[in-house]
Structures are given as C-alpha cells and as structure tokens.
Design an enzyme around this catalytic site. Structure first.
Site, short mmCIF file in Angstrom:
data_model
loop_
_atom_site.label_atom_id
_atom_site.label_comp_id
_atom_site.label_asym_id
_atom_site.label_seq_id
_atom_site.Cartn_x
_atom_site.Cartn_y
_atom_site.Cartn_z
N CYS A 26 42.70 34.14 35.09
CA CYS A 26 43.15 32.99 34.32
C CYS A 26 41.97 32.22 33.75
O CYS A 26 40.99 31.97 34.45
CB CYS A 26 43.94 32.03 35.21
N GLN A 105 49.16 41.19 32.03
CA GLN A 105 49.78 40.83 33.30
C GLN A 105 50.92 39.85 33.03
O GLN A 105 50.68 38.72 32.61
CB GLN A 105 48.76 40.21 34.25
N TYR A 189 52.90 34.05 43.77
CA TYR A 189 53.71 33.63 42.62
C TYR A 189 55.14 34.15 42.79
O TYR A 189 55.48 34.74 43.82
CB TYR A 189 53.01 34.06 41.31
N ARG A 237 51.10 44.52 40.50
CA ARG A 237 50.09 43.91 41.36
C ARG A 237 50.77 43.36 42.61
O ARG A 237 51.69 42.55 42.52
CB ARG A 237 49.32 42.80 40.62
N LEU A 315 35.75 41.76 45.82
CA LEU A 315 34.35 41.88 46.23
C LEU A 315 33.80 43.30 46.08
O LEU A 315 33.18 43.84 46.99
CB LEU A 315 34.15 41.34 47.65
N GLY A 337 36.55 41.51 39.16
CA GLY A 337 36.84 40.18 38.66
C GLY A 337 35.55 39.42 38.39
O GLY A 337 34.93 39.56 37.34
N ARG A 338 35.13 38.66 39.39
CA ARG A 338 34.01 37.74 39.19
C ARG A 338 32.72 38.42 38.76
O ARG A 338 31.94 37.86 37.99
CB ARG A 338 33.80 36.92 40.46
C1 LIG Z 1 38.75 32.73 37.57
C2 LIG Z 1 39.72 33.63 38.24
C3 LIG Z 1 41.02 33.72 37.77
C4 LIG Z 1 41.94 34.61 38.34
N1 LIG Z 1 43.19 34.75 37.79
C5 LIG Z 1 44.01 35.74 38.22
C6 LIG Z 1 45.20 36.04 37.52
O1 LIG Z 1 45.51 35.47 36.48
N2 LIG Z 1 45.99 37.01 38.03
C7 LIG Z 1 45.66 37.71 39.16
O2 LIG Z 1 46.42 38.58 39.58
N3 LIG Z 1 44.51 37.46 39.81
C8 LIG Z 1 43.67 36.52 39.36
N4 LIG Z 1 42.46 36.33 39.97
C9 LIG Z 1 42.06 37.23 41.06
C10 LIG Z 1 41.25 38.41 40.50
O3 LIG Z 1 42.05 39.23 39.67
C11 LIG Z 1 40.67 39.27 41.63
O4 LIG Z 1 41.72 39.87 42.34
C12 LIG Z 1 39.80 38.46 42.59
O5 LIG Z 1 38.90 37.63 41.88
C13 LIG Z 1 39.02 39.36 43.56
O6 LIG Z 1 38.18 40.23 42.83
P1 LIG Z 1 36.58 39.91 42.66
O7 LIG Z 1 36.01 39.77 44.04
O8 LIG Z 1 36.06 41.13 41.92
O9 LIG Z 1 36.45 38.66 41.86
C14 LIG Z 1 41.55 35.41 39.44
C15 LIG Z 1 40.25 35.29 39.94
C16 LIG Z 1 39.33 34.44 39.35
C17 LIG Z 1 37.92 34.38 39.88
#
Ligand SMILES: Cc1cc2nc3c(=O)[nH]c(=O)nc-3n(C[C@H](O)[C@H](O)[C@H](O)COP(=O)(O)O)c2cc1C
Length: 367
Positions: A26, A105, A189, A237, A315, A337-338
């Site tokens: 998001c 999504q 959700y 998901r 992670l 993600g991050r």
């Molecule tokens: C800024 C941000 C927004 C996120 N928004 C969503 C989202 O819209 N839908 C979702 O399923 N997960 C969302 N997540 C979770 C990520 O998709 C992901 O599962 C989570 O960050 C873990 O992965 P990472 O360690 O690679 O960041 C969000 C994570 C972050 C950091």
C-alpha cells in the site's frame, strides 16, 4: 521439484519471465475523494514502473479496494469505477512493455477499514463521525482491538453484494490490462476475518464450522474465477496462521496452518493457481517469531501437502537466500516487499550475482 530464480514460470497460458516478484505494498497515495478518488496517480506510475525497469518478473499492485468502504484508508487505490480503470491501463501497459507481468490485489478491508495513512498518527482508525471516516463492516460486531471501531455485522444480502463487487472488480481489472488477479485473503482483512474463528462468531451459514467460515472466501474466488479468463491465473494471498493455536502460551483459538492446508485444497479445486503465503494480521497482540525467511515453512508445507504452486514472502533480502528457498523446494517463486523499496534494481543485482538473466530496457543497454 526444485527450480532456480531466473527461470521462467508458466501458470495456465501465462509465462512469467522469472521467479523474483514484487509483493503488494500500500502507498496510501490516491485522492481520498472527488472524481479521481482511488485512481492511481503519478506516484503509483513512478513507483510501479521503477520496479518493472528494475527487473521484477511480476508486480502485484497494492491492496486495491473493490468498493469505497473496502479501502483500508481513504487514500487507497480502488477498482470500482471506469476512471480508475483508465488510470491503471497506463501502468499495466508500461509494465508489460518492460516484460513484467501486472497482477492486481483485489481487497476489502472489512473491520480494519477507515484508517489514517500509516505515517499519520500510526495509522489509527478514523471514527465514523470524523472527516473521511466511515463505519467498517465485518463478519461479526467484534473490533480488531480495544482501540478500534466496532464494525457492523454483515447481513447475508450484504455478503452477496460484496461477492458481486469482487466479480465487478475482476472484470474491470481485466479491462485495465492485468494478467493475474490476486484475491487478498490475508492480514486480517475481510476474507481473513471470515476464515478465522477469532473474528468470525457468526451462527449462520458463513460462520461456525470450518466449512461455514471458508464459505465467503470460496464464493469470492468463484465469482472472480467466473470472470477471469481460463488462460490466466488467479492467486490467493493467505495468512497461513493467526499465531494463536500454534503458540502453546496463547490459549485463544485462531486460524491454523492445518486449516490453511485443508483450505488450499479447496481453493485449488475452485480454480486458484497459486498461494501467496504470508501470516498474521488478524490479532494485534499475537506473538510472532520474526526472522529471515520466517514464513517460508508455511509456504513449503502447502506445497508439499497439496502439490499447489506457492509464493514465499517475508524477510527475503539476499539473492543466495532467495535461490536456496527455490532449490530447497520451499516455494515456486519469491515475493519481495521492503527490499524492493530499498533497491528497485534488486532483481538485476541478484541476477548478476547468481549468473542469471533479467531483460533490461534498451535505453540502458550502454550501461
Ligand atoms: C509499505 C507496505 C505496505 C504493504 N501493503 C500490503 C498490501 O497492500 N497487501 C498485502 O497483502 N501486503 C502488504 N504488505 C506486506 C508485504 O506484501 C509483505 O508481505 C511484507 O512486507 C513482508 O515482506 P518483506 O519482508 O519482503 O517486506 C505491505 C508491506 C509494506 C512494507
């Protein structure tokens, strides 16, 4: 069967160029009201386009609401009108031109709707009588936390209406050029709220037993699958666990990884092609043991016990770590993600390190 990161992956008739994908994130950057409410802006274009030029094989848009009330915050993206479709089309065509598969999504926030952006007041819930706030809905009149708004319990008729909104959203997403529809059934959700006995206390056909609690999710999947072309994949998901029942120190009842395996078999029979496996989000005070690749075992278990394709997320930050998840049979693809926020060029850097190939824009070939 194991594979490596930089090999193509075909689901139905869609070939994804490799297995490094971007997870939904998001941005809370759409207009909250007016004619362009919920439509992608220049920010979304730049953000998603950067990950495509960076080499991601598939890009999942942030949670995109199927209705105004289904938005997490008033600043979320939506796919419930034609203005939004036109704005998305510009993004999907750019992503495809870069060789990235655009995935959307589709989401409804349920009781976790009507919040501030995460960087304003820690994303607190906006009360229904405050500007930009509304009363959220849920399977039961149970708030997410003691600080949250009590949601309105959905009637059967309202549930049918939301199922239809998912179908309409999928139809619009296809028109907007998306090639994958991901149903957001995770992170506490609306769909997850129905799945979990922690948040679903209904006594009608949509609650109670496992079969009752999964009914809404299956109806949504059927509605999406009915409008999504046979030749294109649908992802789901899932939060594989609420982190309650698996924790011996927590005696509350939640959704479990055992439930997830059972549910995955149902989803497969209903035409879902891949499980995107995350955890948590439905219980604010659950204890979660977080560490590198901490959610991979949940993905691996689904893969092993159902034979269903899975994506692992959480992670995953290092190319060798990502590669070993695939070669070790933990998943069929990884979602980042991050790390992709920190480095949009991560797929290209990883390919260089591991000896794989990611196509790059012709404009950059001299580099
Ligand atoms: C800024 C941000 C927004 C996120 N928004 C969503 C989202 O819209 N839908 C979702 O399923 N997960 C969302 N997540 C979770 C990520 O998709 C992901 O599962 C989570 O960050 C873990 O992965 P990472 O360690 O690679 O960041 C969000 C994570 C972050 C950091």
């Amino acid at each position: 069967m194991s594979t490596t990161l930089f090999t193509p992956y075909t689901l139905r008739s869609l070939t994804i160029p490799h297995r490094v994908w971007m997870a939904a994130m998001c941005q809370y950057s759409a207009a909250p009201d007016g004619a362009a409410a919920g439509a992608p802006t220049d920010w979304h274009f730049a953000h998603l386009a950067a990950r495509a030029t960076g080499g991601a094989g598939l890009i999942v848009t942030e949670a995109t609401a199927v209705s105004p009330e289904g938005r997490i915050s008033p600043y979320d993206l939506g796919i419930f009108n034609d203005t939004q479709v036109a704005a998305f089309r510009r993004i999907t065509s750019f992503l495809k031109a870069q060789g990235a598969v655009p995935a959307i999504q589709l989401a409804h926030a349920g009781r976790k709707a009507s919040t501030e952006r995460t960087w304003v007041d820690h994303g607190r819930q906006i009360a229904p009588d405050e500007p930009h706030g509304w009363r959220p809905v849920g399977p039961s009149a149970l708030p997410f936390s003691s600080a949250s708004t009590v949601p309105e319990e959905l009637t059967g008729e309202q549930i049918d209406g939301i199922v239809r909104q998912f179908a309409d959203a999928a139809r619009r997403a296809l028109d907007a050029g998306f090639q994958v529809a991901e149903v957001h059934g995770a992170h506490g959700y609306l769909i997850h709220q129905f799945l979990s006995p922690h948040s679903n206390h209904r006594t009608d056909a949509y609650g109670g037993s496992f079969e009752g609690r999964i009914r809404f999710a299956l109806e949504v999947v059927d509605a999406v699958r009915a409008v999504w072309p046979e030749e294109l994949p649908v992802f789901f998901r899932i939060s594989a666990t609420d982190w309650l029942t698996e924790n011996p120190a927590d005696d509350r009842e939640g959704w479990t990884s055992q439930d997830t395996v059972r549910f995955a078999k149902e989803l497969q029979a209903h035409g879902v092609d891949l499980m995107d496996v995350t955890t948590g989000g439905n219980v604010p005070d659950a204890t979660i043991e977080v560490g590198p690749g901490y959610q991979v075992p949940f993905a691996e278990r689904i893969r092993n016990e159902t034979g269903m394709p899975v994506g692992a997320v959480g992670l995953i930050t290092d190319p060798h770590q990502a590669q070993s998840i695939l070669t070790g049979g933990g998943a069929d693809a990884v979602l980042l993600g991050r790390e992709l926020l920190r480095d949009p060029y991560w797929p290209r850097h990883a390919a260089a390190e591991l000896g794989g190939r990611v196509s790059s824009p012709v404009q950059y070939h001299l580099a």
